[in-house]
Write an enzyme that holds these catalytic residues in place. Structure first.
Site, PDB file in Angstrom:
ATOM      1  N   THR A  99       0.850  -1.455   0.048  1.00 36.28           N
ATOM      2  CA  THR A  99      -0.005  -0.028  -0.020  1.00 36.28           C
ATOM      3  C   THR A  99       0.889   1.277   0.081  1.00 36.28           C
ATOM      4  OG1 THR A  99      -1.857  -1.110   1.121  1.00 36.28           O
ATOM      5  CG2 THR A  99      -1.695   1.309   1.463  1.00 36.28           C
ATOM      6  N   SER A 104       1.229  -7.509  -0.950  1.00 41.50           N
ATOM      7  CA  SER A 104       2.084  -8.689  -0.361  1.00 41.50           C
ATOM      8  C   SER A 104       1.268  -9.865  -0.005  1.00 41.50           C
ATOM      9  CB  SER A 104       2.550  -7.782   1.262  1.00 41.50           C
ATOM     10  OG  SER A 104       1.765  -8.040   2.317  1.00 41.50           O
ATOM     11  N   THR A 146       1.636  -4.313   4.216  1.00 38.59           N
ATOM     12  CA  THR A 146       1.675  -4.694   5.600  1.00 38.59           C
ATOM     13  C   THR A 146       1.113  -6.093   5.847  1.00 38.59           C
ATOM     14  OG1 THR A 146      -0.542  -3.613   5.684  1.00 38.59           O
ATOM     15  CG2 THR A 146       1.442  -2.285   6.176  1.00 38.59           C
ATOM     16  N   ASP A 147       0.434  -6.861   4.868  1.00 40.60           N
ATOM     17  CA  ASP A 147      -0.614  -7.704   5.242  1.00 40.60           C
ATOM     18  C   ASP A 147       0.354  -8.949   5.385  1.00 40.60           C
ATOM     19  OD1 ASP A 147      -2.823  -6.501   4.969  1.00 40.60           O
ATOM     20  OD2 ASP A 147      -3.371  -7.358   3.030  1.00 40.60           O
TER      21      ASP A 147
HETATM   22  C1  SIN Z   1      -0.178  -5.149   0.829  1.00 41.27           C
HETATM   23  O1  SIN Z   1       0.008  -6.013   1.826  1.00 41.27           O
HETATM   24  O2  SIN Z   1       0.422  -5.178  -0.199  1.00 41.27           O
HETATM   25  C2  SIN Z   1      -1.538  -4.296   0.780  1.00 41.27           C
HETATM   26  C3  SIN Z   1      -1.967  -4.054   2.113  1.00 41.27           C
HETATM   27  C4  SIN Z   1      -1.046  -2.826   2.910  1.00 41.27           C
HETATM   28  O3  SIN Z   1       0.387  -2.786   2.376  1.00 41.27           O
HETATM   29  O4  SIN Z   1      -1.550  -2.493   3.712  1.00 41.27           O
END
Ligand code: SIN
Length: 358
Positions: free
Chosen positions: A24, A70, A103-104
């Site tokens: 993100t 991710s 973050t995932d």
């Molecule tokens: C991801 O994990 O690539 C999408 C969600 C995020 O980064 O918060």
């Protein structure tokens, strides 16, 4: 792709290499108000670095390793990232690495980097909860914090893998994503944050840990992981009300078929079970796991609780399998790496298997 950022960057300055993986923080939506329907992993890392202040005396280099959502992380991308990180950590002019990441699965990548590289220099993972196109994106501030943290840790001789978001700093072992939307989406369980980044300064809450010196087998472990295109198959299941072991029996069928050559996927090699409470397991699940263990599947037990670790043997003394203090997602990675290293005859990483292993 490599890009140098900073107004008066000179080669004499120590470098923080920023490895872009996507997420993100590198996401874009068609309209600024959209913080849900955007596409993650679009903006190049060189663009993310534009305008982000540098810690005094440091320069940055950006390298785009991948640019993905991710949720799609896995062994091929972890291998690419490990190779890039290892290459840069061997450079004498590099003081620290920063990894921009979704973050995932950020906590999983943090653990992969910690368990495999055991870096003596700091590696800081950073993400964002709002895309770069948002009205008030959190990515630039988080990235500035990550650079500050990387420089501070390098200057203090603190190694290892760290995660920062929303001004808080967590270590790779305890960090977990705990919220799908909040800007402070990460927590360290009952360990809490290790530090805060405040107004361009780092306030360590725990005694700053000196860089751990690597044991003699680290290079062999890294080589083994970099050479492996697949890892032993480890699945992660939960104990829950009504658990009857059917999932374990289905996975055992897959193992038997794969070992007999009738299934092209790697055979099941390990199971991480997130038990209830202090690692207790439904009796029906225990029986299925016992059958799996008899057939050569490695079993590890952790807790499905969001905080804390299994105390003692877990399961009110009844567990017959090793417990780990890693949360399930990281316990799965640790067991896969452990099995990979064991198969290669390489000593297992002290950072790999968790608190207790066979
Ligand atoms: C991801 O994990 O690539 C999408 C969600 C995020 O980064 O918060």
């Amino acid at each position: 792709m490599t890009a140098t950022a900073g107004t008066a960057a000179t080669e004499a300055r120590r470098a923080i290499v920023v490895l872009g993986m996507g997420g993100t923080i590198a996401g874009r939506a068609a309209v600024a108000a959209d913080v849900v329907g955007y596409r993650a992993g679009v903006v190049p890392v060189a663009a993310l670095l534009e305008g982000v202040p540098l810690p005094a005396g440091w320069r940055t280099e950006g390298e785009q390793v991948a640019n993905v959502d991710s949720k799609d992380m896995g062994v091929p991308l972890w291998r690419d990232l490990l190779a890039a990180a290892y290459r840069h950590l061997q450079r004498s002019d590099v003081g620290a690495l920063v990894v921009t990441h979704g973050t995932d699965t950020l906590e999983e990548t943090a653990w992969v980097l910690q368990a495999v590289l055991q870096p003596e220099r700091p590696v800081v993972l950073v993400g964002a909860m709002r895309p770069a196109s948002a009205l008030a994106p959190d990515g630039p501030g988080n990235l500035a914090d990550a650079l500050t943290l990387a420089a501070d840790a390098a200057q203090r001789g603190i190694g290892g893998v760290w995660v920062t978001l929303a001004g808080r700093v967590f270590d790779a072992r305890t960090v977990r994503k705990v919220h799908p939307m909040r800007l402070d989406a990460f927590a360290g369980g009952d360990a809490g944050p290790a530090a805060w980044v405040e107004a361009g300064r780092v306030r360590w809450l725990t005694a700053a840990m000196p860089a751990a010196s690597a044991d003699a087998a680290r290079a062999a472990r890294i080589d083994t992981v970099l050479a492996a295109s697949v890892w032993p198959r480890v699945e992660w299941i939960h104990s829950h009300g009504g658990a009857d072991g059917a999932l374990v029996r289905a996975l055992l069928q897959q193992r038997r078929a794969a070992l007999a050559g009738g299934d092209a996927d790697p055979p099941l090699a390990g199971l991480v079970v997130a038990g209830t409470g202090n690692g207790s397991l439904h009796t029906a699940l225990t029986e299925a796991l016992a059958q799996a263990a008899r057939e050569g599947v490695a079993v590890r037990v952790t807790t499905r609780c969001a905080e804390g670790v299994v105390v003692g043997e877990g399961g009110r003394g009844g567990n017959i399998w090793p417990v780990t203090d890693l949360p399930p997602a990281k316990a799965r990675i640790a067991l896969a790496l452990e099995l990979l290293w064991r198969a290669a005859g390489v000593p297992v990483s002290p950072a790999g298997p968790g608190r207790r292993a066979e």
